[in-house]
Design an enzyme around this catalytic site. Structure first.
Site, PDB file in Angstrom:
ATOM      1  CB  SER A 202     -56.255  12.501  -3.863  1.00 49.56           C
ATOM      2  OG  SER A 202     -56.469  12.202  -3.081  1.00 49.56           O
ATOM      3  CG  ASP A 337     -51.185  16.142   1.450  1.00 49.05           C
ATOM      4  OD1 ASP A 337     -51.867  15.918   1.602  1.00 49.05           O
ATOM      5  OD2 ASP A 337     -51.182  15.187  -0.226  1.00 49.05           O
ATOM      6  CG  HIS A 368     -54.615  16.924  -0.988  1.00 49.86           C
ATOM      7  ND1 HIS A 368     -53.347  15.147  -0.550  1.00 49.86           N
ATOM      8  CD2 HIS A 368     -55.688  16.704  -1.372  1.00 49.86           C
ATOM      9  CE1 HIS A 368     -54.657  14.358  -1.335  1.00 49.86           C
ATOM     10  NE2 HIS A 368     -56.096  14.934  -2.118  1.00 49.86           N
TER      11      HIS A 368
END
Length: 413
Positions: A202, A337, A368
């Site tokens: 991320s 996501d 995600h």
């Protein structure tokens, strides 16, 4: 008339059940077919070798049947639980003094066996926003990596560890690479023989790609880099974060709330130090913030003295550096996501179409940072993401080994 009532009730019940089933099928996306990831790459010997050696990239990713096709449920499960049956790897915490008085910390975990390529290899790992080595998804990945023969170094984002005081009025930001660079430097000095595999999750994906692209020297002794679920351009991401489709505005609110808690836990350090750029008024504005943008504007951009939010996002995004990365680079994203809008994926797509070292893998499902696998209901402890990172890293290690052997034999001829 009365005799019609039970039939009407049955009809209504049936309609209600049908409606609920329809909503479930729609929300859980049950009709969505499973498919192999879409892979974008260039026709090079390395790409061919990697795709041959990484069957997970070409086979279907099959999420748990009942809920795994919902990007929201994958994301929420990751957010709330991290992972299932999380192991507790045993590491040593290191503290590195930074030039501005900050203290970078990272955790070092030794390999639990030999690597299949026989080399000394260290995973240098950068977690997601406000995360650290104690998070469940990191612990699961570290434990698996150790068992596959990798030493692991995990950065604890500056200010993210609970009960660790700040020693300067600065916290981690979206793209500051100083602490990650300090950790990598330490690993290289402490283990002069080791080669590095760089991994970013991320926000960590943005940090590692920016780090590698900022300076050629940062790519020395780096075998490859893997980035999972990053958004590439903060400027473009922020516009999408205010939209309601995919409930992004809601996720924005939740992420902002977490960030707020982290920053306010350091209130005294941020206000008490003479060199601080943060004022009481800034922290009051922070308390009222409901989005990451407001937090970035009132607090985050000031840590590095950016004059505007736009400048902060421009300068801290890896999108201006990632094309300078020349080592093998695997970029992984998921179509469902809810945090990364489809429009942001033009960056990795274009990159993989132009750069021979880049492979872009886009899964249909996974949410995600979810990527759970499992039969019907219960997910397995290891996710598709954990396995793919190791499979790709192993493949690059073996490719490099073969290349060096060929070089040596051609020298001797």
């Amino acid at each position: 008339a009365f005799s019609l009532l039970p039939a009407m009730f049955d009809g209504m019940k049936l309609a209600a059940v049908a409606t609920i089933l329809y909503i479930i099928v729609r929300c859980l996306n049950l009709k969505s077919p499973t498919a192999p990831p879409e892979i974008i790459y260039q026709d090079t010997p390395l790409s061919h070798y990697l795709l041959k050696s990484c069957p997970m990239l070409t086979k279907e990713y099959i999420p748990p049947l009942l809920w795994g096709k919902s990007g929201h449920l994958q994301t929420v499960l990751y957010g709330k639980m991290g992972r299932v049956n999380t192991p507790t790897p045993c590491g040593v915490r290191k503290f590195l003094p930074m030039q501005d008085g900050a203290t970078a910390t990272f955790d070092l975990f030794e390999a639990l066996g030999d690597h299949s390529a026989g080399d000394d290899i260290t995973m240098v790992i950068c977690p997601g926003i406000g995360n650290h080595s104690e998070k469940n998804y990191i612990r699961t990945f570290v434990d698996y990596s150790q068992r596959q023969g990798y030493r692991c170094a995990v950065l604890n984002h500056l200010g993210a560890l609970p009960n660790m005081e700040l020693t300067s009025p600065r916290m981690f930001t979206y793209g500051c690479t100083w602490e990650f660079a300090a950790m990598v430097g330490y690993v290289k000095r402490a283990h002069p023989q080791t080669l590095l595999v760089v991994v970013g999750f991320s926000l960590g994906g943005n940090v590692v790609c920016k780090f590698l692209g900022e300076n050629r020297l940062n790519q020395e002794r780096v075998l490859c880099c893997i980035s999972v679920c990053q958004g590439y351009s903060a400027l473009r991401a922020q516009e999408t974060f205010l939209q309601w489709d995919q409930c992004r505005r809601l996720y924005n609110f939740v992420l902002a709330d977490n960030m707020k808690k982290i920053i306010l836990s350091h209130r005294d350090s941020l206000l008490g130090m003479s060199s601080s750029n943060i004022s009481d008024a800034d922290l009051n504005r922070l308390s009222a913030a409901t989005s990451l943008m407001q937090i970035d504007d009132s607090i985050m951009r000031k840590f590095h003295g950016y004059n505007s939010l736009r400048e902060y996002y421009e300068k801290e995004s890896c999108v201006h550096y990632i094309h300078k990365v020349t080592v093998p680079l695997l970029l992984v994203n998921s179509s469902d996501d809810p945090l990364v809008h489809q429009s942001l994926l033009a960056v990795p797509r274009t990159l993989a179409e132009k750069m021979p070292n880049v492979v872009f893998a886009l899964t249909q499902h996974g949410g995600h940072m979810g990527f759970f696998e499992g039969a019907v209901l219960f997910p397995q402890p290891l996710t598709w993401m954990d396995k793919v990172i190791i499979e790709y890293s192993d493949a690059v290690c073996h490719w490099e080994k073969k290349r060096l052997v060929c070089q040596r034999s051609s020298r001797h001829e």
